[in-house]
Motif scaffolding. Sequence first.
Motif, PDB file in Angstrom:
ATOM      1  N   ALA A   5      40.711  20.110  78.098  1.00 43.51           N
ATOM      2  CA  ALA A   5      40.498  21.105  77.042  1.00 43.51           C
ATOM      3  C   ALA A   5      41.338  22.344  77.292  1.00 43.51           C
ATOM      4  O   ALA A   5      41.986  22.863  76.384  1.00 43.51           O
ATOM      5  CB  ALA A   5      39.026  21.459  76.945  1.00 43.51           C
ATOM      6  N   SER A   6      41.359  22.830  78.533  1.00 39.10           N
ATOM      7  CA  SER A   6      42.133  24.036  78.804  1.00 39.10           C
ATOM      8  C   SER A   6      43.637  23.763  78.718  1.00 39.10           C
ATOM      9  O   SER A   6      44.399  24.640  78.328  1.00 39.10           O
ATOM     10  CB  SER A   6      41.764  24.632  80.155  1.00 39.10           C
ATOM     11  OG  SER A   6      42.106  23.761  81.204  1.00 39.10           O
ATOM     12  N   ALA A  13      48.308  27.774  72.644  1.00 40.56           N
ATOM     13  CA  ALA A  13      48.713  29.172  72.790  1.00 40.56           C
ATOM     14  C   ALA A  13      50.224  29.287  72.903  1.00 40.56           C
ATOM     15  O   ALA A  13      50.832  30.182  72.296  1.00 40.56           O
ATOM     16  CB  ALA A  13      48.036  29.793  74.010  1.00 40.56           C
ATOM     17  N   ILE A  14      50.838  28.396  73.654  1.00 44.25           N
ATOM     18  CA  ILE A  14      52.301  28.426  73.796  1.00 44.25           C
ATOM     19  C   ILE A  14      52.966  28.192  72.442  1.00 44.25           C
ATOM     20  O   ILE A  14      53.907  28.907  72.072  1.00 44.25           O
ATOM     21  CB  ILE A  14      52.759  27.401  74.848  1.00 44.25           C
ATOM     22  CG1 ILE A  14      52.314  27.853  76.242  1.00 44.25           C
ATOM     23  CG2 ILE A  14      54.277  27.190  74.782  1.00 44.25           C
ATOM     24  CD1 ILE A  14      52.504  26.822  77.331  1.00 44.25           C
TER      25      ILE A  14
END
Length: 85
Positions: A5-6, A13-14
């Motif tokens: 998930a992270s 985000a990138i």
Amino acid sequence: MATKASENERADAIRWIQAQMADYGLTMEELKAAGCFDPPPPPPPPPPVCYRNAQGMSWDGQGEMPDWLRRAVNAGQSVEFFRIG
């Protein structure tokens, strides 16, 4: 180790950052010049302790009075009795 998930959130985000850079025509050099990669400033030092009781409990005099001091004041003790220095 990062979880799946992270890892997905990081990848999202990138991609978002890359899209923002493209939308605004930003380059890495411009971001560096704007200080985007400078280390954050160190946190401010904690305020000095102004009041302390015999058990070592302390208060810096900011914010709400702690329970230990409020109880002592309600029992008739002066706040100044606990002042340090």
